[in-house]
Design a protein around this motif. Structure first.
Motif, PDB file in Angstrom:
ATOM      1  N   VAL A   1       1.723   5.591  12.996  1.00  0.00           N
ATOM      2  CA  VAL A   1       2.246   4.926  11.572  1.00  0.00           C
ATOM      3  C   VAL A   1       3.657   4.710  12.306  1.00  0.00           C
ATOM      4  O   VAL A   1       4.186   5.790  13.201  1.00  0.00           O
ATOM      5  CB  VAL A   1       2.602   6.280  10.558  1.00  0.00           C
TER       6      VAL A   1
ATOM      7  N   MET B   1       0.866   4.951   1.078  1.00  0.00           N
ATOM      8  CA  MET B   1       0.420   5.115   1.822  1.00  0.00           C
ATOM      9  C   MET B   1       0.583   7.260   1.883  1.00  0.00           C
ATOM     10  O   MET B   1       1.371   7.276   1.382  1.00  0.00           O
ATOM     11  CB  MET B   1       1.363   5.373   3.902  1.00  0.00           C
ATOM     12  N   CYS B   2      -0.520   7.602   2.220  1.00  0.00           N
ATOM     13  CA  CYS B   2      -0.572   9.148   1.686  1.00  0.00           C
ATOM     14  C   CYS B   2      -1.394  10.175   3.305  1.00  0.00           C
ATOM     15  O   CYS B   2      -1.800   8.985   3.920  1.00  0.00           O
ATOM     16  CB  CYS B   2      -1.064   9.583   1.306  1.00  0.00           C
ATOM     17  N   ASP B   3      -1.191  10.758   3.621  1.00  0.00           N
ATOM     18  CA  ASP B   3      -1.729  11.964   4.570  1.00  0.00           C
ATOM     19  C   ASP B   3      -2.496  12.280   4.029  1.00  0.00           C
ATOM     20  O   ASP B   3      -3.962  12.510   5.116  1.00  0.00           O
ATOM     21  CB  ASP B   3      -0.598  12.975   4.730  1.00  0.00           C
TER      22      ASP B   3
ATOM     23  N   TYR C   1      -3.779   4.273   0.869  1.00  0.00           N
ATOM     24  CA  TYR C   1      -4.375   4.144   2.118  1.00  0.00           C
ATOM     25  C   TYR C   1      -3.704   5.545   3.274  1.00  0.00           C
ATOM     26  O   TYR C   1      -2.480   5.892   3.334  1.00  0.00           O
ATOM     27  CB  TYR C   1      -3.685   2.791   2.951  1.00  0.00           C
ATOM     28  N   GLU C   2      -4.439   6.237   3.730  1.00  0.00           N
ATOM     29  CA  GLU C   2      -4.681   7.152   4.552  1.00  0.00           C
ATOM     30  C   GLU C   2      -5.053   6.808   5.924  1.00  0.00           C
ATOM     31  O   GLU C   2      -6.022   6.885   6.433  1.00  0.00           O
ATOM     32  CB  GLU C   2      -5.411   8.351   4.176  1.00  0.00           C
ATOM     33  N   PRO C   3      -3.842   6.432   6.984  1.00  0.00           N
ATOM     34  CA  PRO C   3      -3.957   5.752   7.859  1.00  0.00           C
ATOM     35  C   PRO C   3      -4.140   6.426   8.882  1.00  0.00           C
ATOM     36  O   PRO C   3      -4.506   7.707   8.577  1.00  0.00           O
ATOM     37  CB  PRO C   3      -2.658   5.330   8.797  1.00  0.00           C
TER      38      PRO C   3
ATOM     39  N   PHE D   1       1.452  -1.358  -0.445  1.00  0.00           N
ATOM     40  CA  PHE D   1       0.092  -0.045  -0.203  1.00  0.00           C
ATOM     41  C   PHE D   1       0.674   1.210  -0.258  1.00  0.00           C
ATOM     42  O   PHE D   1       1.562   1.608   0.465  1.00  0.00           O
ATOM     43  CB  PHE D   1      -0.989   0.266   1.426  1.00  0.00           C
TER      44      PHE D   1
ATOM     45  N   HIS E   1       6.478   4.876  10.565  1.00  0.00           N
ATOM     46  CA  HIS E   1       8.004   4.581  10.010  1.00  0.00           C
ATOM     47  C   HIS E   1       9.095   6.203   9.929  1.00  0.00           C
ATOM     48  O   HIS E   1       9.950   6.066   9.300  1.00  0.00           O
ATOM     49  CB  HIS E   1       7.423   5.294   7.851  1.00  0.00           C
TER      50      HIS E   1
ATOM     51  N   GLY F   1      -8.237   3.735   8.397  1.00  0.00           N
ATOM     52  CA  GLY F   1      -7.656   4.445   7.138  1.00  0.00           C
ATOM     53  C   GLY F   1      -8.775   4.131   6.548  1.00  0.00           C
ATOM     54  O   GLY F   1      -9.732   3.630   6.283  1.00  0.00           O
TER      55      GLY F   1
END
Length: 118
Positions: free
Chosen positions: A112, A62-64, A106-108, A60, A114, A90
């Motif tokens: 996070v 990820m993005c804000d 995916y925007e959790p 996935f 990372h 998300g």
């Protein structure tokens, strides 16, 4: 001990999907020879989920802000193959690669990992 992760996407049209990732998603890359592009990925994290089915792996991006990301991708004629849905943990959507494969975005809604220090 580890310095990164190497992710491989197996696809029916690797050349077109490489061009898509380079040109539409704008990922920096190195040329490994013979048209093989190796892309720099954003920071990553790893989750381990239980399954009653055969083990599998997923990727996935990820993005804000998923809505903003999809709007920016639409400016590059990227097809949204799965509209955003709120899964509780998300927002999840997907775009279509030239090969026909889907690439989930995916925007959790949870913390996070990372950005953590080792």
């Amino acid at each position: 001990m580890f310095n990164g992760a190497h992710v491989i996407l197996y696809t029916h049209d690797a050349e077109a999907d490489r061009a898509f990732i380079r040109d539409k998603l704008g990922f920096a890359h190195v040329e490994a020879g013979h048209g093989w592009l190796i892309f720099k990925l954003p920071p990553a994290e790893l989750a381990v989920h239980p399954t009653g089915d055969a083990p599998q792996h997923e990727l996935f991006l990820m993005c804000d802000d998923l809505e903003h990301t999809l709007a920016r991708l639409a400016e590059h004629d990227v097809e949204v193959s799965q509209s955003p849905t709120d899964r509780g943990w998300g927002l999840l959507a997907a775009v279509r690669l030239p090969s026909g494969a889907e690439l989930p975005l995916y925007e959790p809604h949870h913390p996070v990992a990372h950005g953590l220090s080792p």
